[in-house]
Write a protein that holds these residues in place. Structure first.
Motif, mmCIF file in Angstrom:
data_model
loop_
_atom_site.group_PDB
_atom_site.id
_atom_site.type_symbol
_atom_site.label_atom_id
_atom_site.label_comp_id
_atom_site.label_asym_id
_atom_site.label_seq_id
_atom_site.Cartn_x
_atom_site.Cartn_y
_atom_site.Cartn_z
ATOM 1 N N ASP A 204 0.823 -1.207 0.000
ATOM 2 C CA ASP A 204 0.000 0.000 0.000
ATOM 3 C C ASP A 204 0.856 1.256 0.000
ATOM 4 O O ASP A 204 0.784 2.061 -0.916
ATOM 5 C CB ASP A 204 -0.947 -0.018 1.197
ATOM 6 C CG ASP A 204 -2.050 1.010 1.078
ATOM 7 O OD1 ASP A 204 -2.250 1.557 -0.030
ATOM 8 O OD2 ASP A 204 -2.731 1.257 2.076
ATOM 9 N N ARG B 221 -5.310 -7.434 -4.951
ATOM 10 C CA ARG B 221 -6.397 -6.507 -5.264
ATOM 11 C C ARG B 221 -7.104 -6.105 -3.971
ATOM 12 O O ARG B 221 -7.250 -6.910 -3.048
ATOM 13 C CB ARG B 221 -7.382 -7.139 -6.230
ATOM 14 C CG ARG B 221 -6.775 -7.303 -7.618
ATOM 15 C CD ARG B 221 -7.831 -7.776 -8.583
ATOM 16 N NE ARG B 221 -7.277 -7.981 -9.897
ATOM 17 C CZ ARG B 221 -7.366 -7.099 -10.882
ATOM 18 N NH1 ARG B 221 -7.957 -5.941 -10.703
ATOM 19 N NH2 ARG B 221 -6.855 -7.373 -12.065
ATOM 20 N N ARG B 222 -7.517 -4.864 -3.932
ATOM 21 C CA ARG B 222 -8.167 -4.313 -2.742
ATOM 22 C C ARG B 222 -9.290 -5.217 -2.253
ATOM 23 O O ARG B 222 -9.419 -5.492 -1.070
ATOM 24 C CB ARG B 222 -8.701 -2.907 -3.053
ATOM 25 C CG ARG B 222 -9.287 -2.204 -1.863
ATOM 26 C CD ARG B 222 -9.732 -0.787 -2.223
ATOM 27 N NE ARG B 222 -9.774 0.055 -1.061
ATOM 28 C CZ ARG B 222 -10.760 0.036 -0.169
ATOM 29 N NH1 ARG B 222 -11.769 -0.783 -0.304
ATOM 30 N NH2 ARG B 222 -10.718 0.848 0.883
ATOM 31 N N LYS C 198 -8.220 -2.489 4.369
ATOM 32 C CA LYS C 198 -8.088 -2.361 2.919
ATOM 33 C C LYS C 198 -7.022 -1.322 2.582
ATOM 34 O O LYS C 198 -6.836 -0.347 3.305
ATOM 35 C CB LYS C 198 -9.422 -1.915 2.292
ATOM 36 C CG LYS C 198 -10.577 -2.861 2.553
ATOM 37 C CD LYS C 198 -10.486 -4.089 1.714
ATOM 38 C CE LYS C 198 -11.741 -4.942 1.886
ATOM 39 N NZ LYS C 198 -11.586 -6.263 1.314
ATOM 40 N N LEU D 172 -4.332 3.129 -1.371
ATOM 41 C CA LEU D 172 -4.034 3.437 -2.765
ATOM 42 C C LEU D 172 -4.749 2.467 -3.710
ATOM 43 O O LEU D 172 -4.911 1.288 -3.380
ATOM 44 C CB LEU D 172 -2.531 3.381 -3.011
ATOM 45 C CG LEU D 172 -1.694 4.356 -2.172
ATOM 46 C CD1 LEU D 172 -0.219 4.142 -2.436
ATOM 47 C CD2 LEU D 172 -2.096 5.788 -2.443
ATOM 48 N N PRO D 173 -5.143 2.941 -4.893
ATOM 49 C CA PRO D 173 -5.793 2.064 -5.873
ATOM 50 C C PRO D 173 -4.863 0.938 -6.330
ATOM 51 O O PRO D 173 -3.634 1.080 -6.317
ATOM 52 C CB PRO D 173 -6.108 3.005 -7.041
ATOM 53 C CG PRO D 173 -6.022 4.386 -6.495
ATOM 54 C CD PRO D 173 -5.051 4.335 -5.352
ATOM 55 N N ASP D 174 -5.461 -0.153 -6.778
ATOM 56 C CA ASP D 174 -4.712 -1.324 -7.228
ATOM 57 C C ASP D 174 -3.637 -0.967 -8.250
ATOM 58 O O ASP D 174 -2.476 -1.340 -8.105
ATOM 59 C CB ASP D 174 -5.654 -2.356 -7.865
ATOM 60 C CG ASP D 174 -6.649 -2.965 -6.889
ATOM 61 O OD1 ASP D 174 -6.526 -2.766 -5.668
ATOM 62 O OD2 ASP D 174 -7.574 -3.650 -7.371
ATOM 63 N N ARG D 175 -4.025 -0.255 -9.293
ATOM 64 C CA ARG D 175 -3.079 0.049 -10.380
ATOM 65 C C ARG D 175 -1.941 0.929 -9.915
ATOM 66 O O ARG D 175 -0.804 0.780 -10.368
ATOM 67 C CB ARG D 175 -3.796 0.705 -11.552
ATOM 68 C CG ARG D 175 -4.679 -0.250 -12.308
ATOM 69 C CD ARG D 175 -5.276 0.434 -13.512
ATOM 70 N NE ARG D 175 -6.397 -0.344 -14.015
ATOM 71 C CZ ARG D 175 -7.326 0.137 -14.811
ATOM 72 N NH1 ARG D 175 -7.283 1.382 -15.211
ATOM 73 N NH2 ARG D 175 -8.300 -0.631 -15.219
ATOM 74 N N GLN D 176 -2.222 1.853 -9.010
ATOM 75 C CA GLN D 176 -1.164 2.723 -8.507
ATOM 76 C C GLN D 176 -0.149 1.913 -7.713
ATOM 77 O O GLN D 176 1.061 2.097 -7.871
ATOM 78 C CB GLN D 176 -1.749 3.838 -7.629
ATOM 79 C CG GLN D 176 -0.698 4.803 -7.127
ATOM 80 C CD GLN D 176 -1.302 5.976 -6.366
ATOM 81 O OE1 GLN D 176 -2.482 6.265 -6.487
ATOM 82 N NE2 GLN D 176 -0.486 6.641 -5.585
ATOM 83 N N ARG D 177 -0.633 1.000 -6.892
ATOM 84 C CA ARG D 177 0.280 0.151 -6.128
ATOM 85 C C ARG D 177 1.108 -0.724 -7.075
ATOM 86 O O ARG D 177 2.312 -0.873 -6.894
ATOM 87 C CB ARG D 177 -0.499 -0.708 -5.120
ATOM 88 C CG ARG D 177 -1.107 0.138 -4.013
ATOM 89 C CD ARG D 177 -1.853 -0.670 -2.967
ATOM 90 N NE ARG D 177 -3.111 -1.186 -3.486
ATOM 91 C CZ ARG D 177 -3.414 -2.478 -3.622
ATOM 92 N NH1 ARG D 177 -2.564 -3.417 -3.256
ATOM 93 N NH2 ARG D 177 -4.582 -2.841 -4.111
#
Length: 148
Positions: free
Chosen positions: A15, A41-42, A50, A53-58
């Motif tokens: 994260d 995935r979150r 949870k 940060l968004p999945d793609r950013q991580r």
């Protein structure tokens, strides 16, 4: 002529990246020629809070690290799908991840995935106050911001 590269998988939430993550990924990368990192995935994170940060950013942040060959988002329904696709020689678990090594090894064998499961070592803080946990970083931010 070289043989097939040794492929390693590391996985986690990642994260807020911190030195503990770098230690884990560096140790995993040292086992092979390629390091693939699977980002949870979150919606699949159930053992702790949870991610912020968004999945793609991580995924993009981890993918940018020099020791990482490629970062992948985990499968929404079956955690073993990307592992089957990557076909690793090793899966390296973080030192404090909740996964049971024997249970993972049994699940891999049941699916015909032939790889070794290892656990990374812990990283000791390099100096007083170094934060090696996303949760501790968040707590510190909240504490310091509430003082302002």
């Amino acid at each position: 002529m070289t043989g097939t590269p040794t492929t390693v998988i590391a996985q986690g939430t990642f994260d807020l990246l911190h030195p503990g993550h770098l230690h884990y990924l560096s140790e995993a990368a040292a086992l092979g020629d390629e390091l693939h990192v699977i980002i949870a995935r979150r919606e699949n994170v159930t053992h702790k809070k949870k991610p912020i940060l968004p999945d793609r950013q991580r995924r993009d942040m981890v993918d940018a690290l020099e020791m990482v060959t490629e970062a992948h988002l985990g499968h929404t329904e079956d955690i073993f799908v990307p592992i089957e696709r990557i076909d690793p020689d090793y899966i390296v678990l973080g030192h404090d991840q909740h996964h049971d090594e024997d249970a993972i090894a049994e699940a891999l064998a049941a699916r015909g995935i032939d790889c070794a499961v290892r656990r990374a070592s812990a990283r000791d803080p390099a100096y007083d106050g170094e934060l090696l946990s996303t949760g501790r970083i968040i707590d510190q931010v909240l504490a310091q911001r509430s003082e302002d």
